[in-house]
Design a protein around this motif. Structure first.
Motif, PDB file in Angstrom:
ATOM      1  N   ILE A   1       0.843  -1.196   0.000  1.00 35.80           N
ATOM      2  CA  ILE A   1       0.000   0.000   0.000  1.00 35.80           C
ATOM      3  C   ILE A   1       0.878   1.247   0.000  1.00 35.80           C
ATOM      4  O   ILE A   1       0.602   2.222  -0.697  1.00 35.80           O
ATOM      5  N   ALA A   2       1.948   1.217   0.778  1.00 36.09           N
ATOM      6  CA  ALA A   2       2.870   2.349   0.819  1.00 36.09           C
ATOM      7  C   ALA A   2       3.465   2.612  -0.556  1.00 36.09           C
ATOM      8  O   ALA A   2       3.580   3.770  -0.992  1.00 36.09           O
ATOM      9  N   THR A   3       3.821   1.547  -1.267  1.00 38.92           N
ATOM     10  CA  THR A   3       4.378   1.703  -2.611  1.00 38.92           C
ATOM     11  C   THR A   3       3.336   2.268  -3.566  1.00 38.92           C
ATOM     12  O   THR A   3       3.625   3.166  -4.368  1.00 38.92           O
TER      13      THR A   3
ATOM     14  N   PRO B   1     -16.989   7.120   0.965  1.00 39.54           N
ATOM     15  CA  PRO B   1     -17.772   7.989   1.863  1.00 39.54           C
ATOM     16  C   PRO B   1     -17.813   7.510   3.307  1.00 39.54           C
ATOM     17  O   PRO B   1     -17.645   8.306   4.236  1.00 39.54           O
ATOM     18  N   GLU B   2     -17.997   6.196   3.518  1.00 44.32           N
ATOM     19  CA  GLU B   2     -18.112   5.720   4.896  1.00 44.32           C
ATOM     20  C   GLU B   2     -16.794   5.770   5.659  1.00 44.32           C
ATOM     21  O   GLU B   2     -16.775   5.666   6.885  1.00 44.32           O
ATOM     22  N   LEU B   3     -15.681   5.962   4.936  1.00 50.36           N
ATOM     23  CA  LEU B   3     -14.385   6.074   5.593  1.00 50.36           C
ATOM     24  C   LEU B   3     -13.950   7.524   5.764  1.00 50.36           C
ATOM     25  O   LEU B   3     -13.003   7.812   6.490  1.00 50.36           O
ATOM     26  N   SER B   4     -14.604   8.430   5.038  1.00 49.67           N
ATOM     27  CA  SER B   4     -14.297   9.872   5.087  1.00 49.67           C
ATOM     28  C   SER B   4     -12.873  10.183   4.647  1.00 49.67           C
ATOM     29  O   SER B   4     -12.327  11.232   5.017  1.00 49.67           O
ATOM     30  N   GLN B   5     -12.273   9.300   3.883  1.00 46.07           N
ATOM     31  CA  GLN B   5     -10.948   9.535   3.324  1.00 46.07           C
ATOM     32  C   GLN B   5     -10.719   8.530   2.206  1.00 46.07           C
ATOM     33  O   GLN B   5     -11.580   7.690   1.923  1.00 46.07           O
ATOM     34  N   THR B   6      -9.545   8.595   1.576  1.00 49.24           N
ATOM     35  CA  THR B   6      -9.272   7.667   0.491  1.00 49.24           C
ATOM     36  C   THR B   6      -8.947   6.278   1.043  1.00 49.24           C
ATOM     37  O   THR B   6      -8.623   6.119   2.221  1.00 49.24           O
ATOM     38  N   VAL B   7      -9.033   5.305   0.146  1.00 48.88           N
ATOM     39  CA  VAL B   7      -8.703   3.933   0.521  1.00 48.88           C
ATOM     40  C   VAL B   7      -7.273   3.857   1.060  1.00 48.88           C
ATOM     41  O   VAL B   7      -7.006   3.286   2.122  1.00 48.88           O
ATOM     42  N   GLY B   8      -6.343   4.467   0.328  1.00 45.02           N
ATOM     43  CA  GLY B   8      -4.949   4.417   0.737  1.00 45.02           C
ATOM     44  C   GLY B   8      -4.691   5.065   2.076  1.00 45.02           C
ATOM     45  O   GLY B   8      -3.921   4.556   2.899  1.00 45.02           O
TER      46      GLY B   8
ATOM     47  N   PHE C   1      -9.068  -4.165  -3.737  1.00 41.95           N
ATOM     48  CA  PHE C   1      -8.563  -3.949  -5.083  1.00 41.95           C
ATOM     49  C   PHE C   1      -9.065  -4.986  -6.094  1.00 41.95           C
ATOM     50  O   PHE C   1      -9.405  -4.637  -7.228  1.00 41.95           O
ATOM     51  N   ASP C   2      -9.141  -6.253  -5.698  1.00 41.31           N
ATOM     52  CA  ASP C   2      -9.568  -7.287  -6.640  1.00 41.31           C
ATOM     53  C   ASP C   2     -11.085  -7.390  -6.739  1.00 41.31           C
ATOM     54  O   ASP C   2     -11.631  -7.575  -7.839  1.00 41.31           O
ATOM     55  N   ILE C   3     -11.769  -7.296  -5.598  1.00 43.80           N
ATOM     56  CA  ILE C   3     -13.228  -7.461  -5.604  1.00 43.80           C
ATOM     57  C   ILE C   3     -13.941  -6.128  -5.796  1.00 43.80           C
ATOM     58  O   ILE C   3     -14.790  -5.994  -6.679  1.00 43.80           O
ATOM     59  N   ALA C   4     -13.594  -5.136  -4.986  1.00 39.61           N
ATOM     60  CA  ALA C   4     -14.261  -3.825  -5.113  1.00 39.61           C
ATOM     61  C   ALA C   4     -13.719  -3.014  -6.283  1.00 39.61           C
ATOM     62  O   ALA C   4     -14.344  -2.017  -6.674  1.00 39.61           O
ATOM     63  N   LYS C   5     -12.569  -3.404  -6.829  1.00 43.44           N
ATOM     64  CA  LYS C   5     -11.954  -2.722  -7.978  1.00 43.44           C
ATOM     65  C   LYS C   5     -11.659  -1.250  -7.679  1.00 43.44           C
ATOM     66  O   LYS C   5     -11.787  -0.383  -8.548  1.00 43.44           O
ATOM     67  N   LEU C   6     -11.246  -0.969  -6.467  1.00 43.88           N
ATOM     68  CA  LEU C   6     -10.921   0.395  -6.077  1.00 43.88           C
ATOM     69  C   LEU C   6      -9.431   0.648  -6.229  1.00 43.88           C
ATOM     70  O   LEU C   6      -8.623  -0.287  -6.260  1.00 43.88           O
ATOM     71  N   GLY C   7      -9.076   1.908  -6.301  1.00 46.21           N
ATOM     72  CA  GLY C   7      -7.686   2.314  -6.290  1.00 46.21           C
ATOM     73  C   GLY C   7      -7.375   3.003  -4.974  1.00 46.21           C
ATOM     74  O   GLY C   7      -8.281   3.407  -4.233  1.00 46.21           O
TER      75      GLY C   7
END
Length: 356
Positions: free
Chosen positions: A78-80, A219-226, A207-213
């Motif tokens: 994730i850091a990379t 919205p429910e996290l109030s920030q980016t995935v990373g 990344f594989d199932i939700a296909k997110l970057g």
């Protein structure tokens, strides 16, 4: 035939010296100069284990060394992906010092092992920023380590980290869970999120199932995935030490300590239980961070699997005499660590059992 040098094989000793100079101040800022005797750059690190030093307001009468080692795991991926390396060093320190803390120990020194395909002074310094900060939080000295350059072993962009902690605890004040009694209270100290376990499942879900970057905002996290996934592991050393100073081990108020890592509460709490003692945990007795609900929903992950892979919002557990539980929870809050009464000890073979 032209001359062949080490640089031709993929290693540049001048760049290595640049790396050392870049990390020197980050290491020195963590060091207790009255105890770390060699500073920086020697073949080995020297630490003065003075028996007259104080531990939890008592001298070391029978000092016992405590050793731990761990890594960060695939959280490094994730850091990379984020090109954000300044926090995973905190994770590296946390995973070892929190383990050492489970004995009641004071972390003394921390060393790292960093392996990468080529010398990269900038990346090394960014990783060391987190290690330095983690050691400051844990009040231990970053005394050295090893940077291994392995051009034929790691692919470009890959690297790995491992950490090593040495601590000390007085032999008469070791906390090993043997004093845990029926009726004792189980206190859960909140995690800061996922910490550093379960990231292979996290990456598959996100990344594989939700296909997110990593830069997608949820919205429910109030920030980016990373941003959510790189939240550093909480270091519990100062907060737990504050409790141990208030309740010396001889009073047997604090009877067991557990770091909740891979295996979750289900596998880690039984590690400190003596025969005939079982922990009953009450669901709903602490808030579940949104990241776990979000991950579970992506893949319809069974609750039992969530409980065993993740910390589910509790990163550290204290088993204490019930009379003192509420006071300890208030003291932990004053130290900046929210905590909750999450269960109790009853008779039974060592395990965790859930109650509603």
């Amino acid at each position: 035939m032209s001359e062949i040098t080490y640089r031709d094989a993929g290693l540049n000793l001048d760049t290595y010296e640049e790396t050392l100079e870049g990390i020197r101040p980050l290491m020195l800022r963590t060091q207790d100069r009255t105890r770390v005797l060699d500073g920086f750059g020697g073949f080995a690190s020297l630490f003065d284990l003075d028996p007259n030093r104080w531990l939890f307001n008592r001298k070391y009468r029978k000092p016992v060394l405590v050793t731990c080692t761990d890594g960060v795991g695939t959280k490094l991926k994730i850091a990379t992906m984020m090109d954000r390396y300044e926090t995973v060093g905190i994770d590296l320190v946390a995973m070892s010092v929190n383990d050492a803390l489970c004995t009641g120990a004071e972390p003394l020194v921390f060393l790292d092992y960093l392996a990468m395909p080529k010398d990269d002074p900038t990346l090394t310094k960014r990783l060391m920023v987190g290690m330095s900060e983690g050691c400051m939080q844990a009040q231990c000295s970053l005394t050295g380590g090893e940077t291994a350059i392995l051009p034929d072993f790691y692919a470009p962009g890959d690297f790995d980290m491992a950490g090593f902690c040495v601590g000390v605890v007085d032999k008469d004040r070791i906390i090993d869970g043997k004093q845990i009694q029926v009726g004792d209270a189980v206190i859960g100290l909140e995690s800061s999120g996922i910490h550093s376990n379960g990231y292979s499942l996290v990456r598959k879900l996100a990344f594989d199932i939700a296909k997110l970057g990593v830069h997608d905002r949820v919205p429910e996290l109030s920030q980016t995935v990373g941003e959510t996934l790189l939240t550093p592991t909480r270091i519990y050393v100062q907060a737990v030490h504050a409790i141990l100073r208030n309740y010396p081990v001889k009073k047997r108020v604090v009877r067991g300590l557990a770091h909740i890592t891979g295996g979750g509460l289900v596998d880690n709490v039984p590690r400190i239980l003596p025969p005939g003692r079982r922990v009953f945990l009450k669901r709903g007795s602490w808030p579940i961070p949104p990241v776990f609900t979000w991950l579970q929903g992506i893949g319809n992950v069974p609750q039992a699997e969530m409980d065993r892979v993740f910390n589910m919002g509790i990163g550290f557990v204290m088993v204490v005499a019930p009379y003192f539980a509420e006071s300890i929870i208030r003291q932990l809050a004053a130290e900046g660590v929210p905590a909750h009464l999450i269960g109790e000890v009853r008779e039974g073979e060592p395990a965790v059992e859930w109650v509603s």
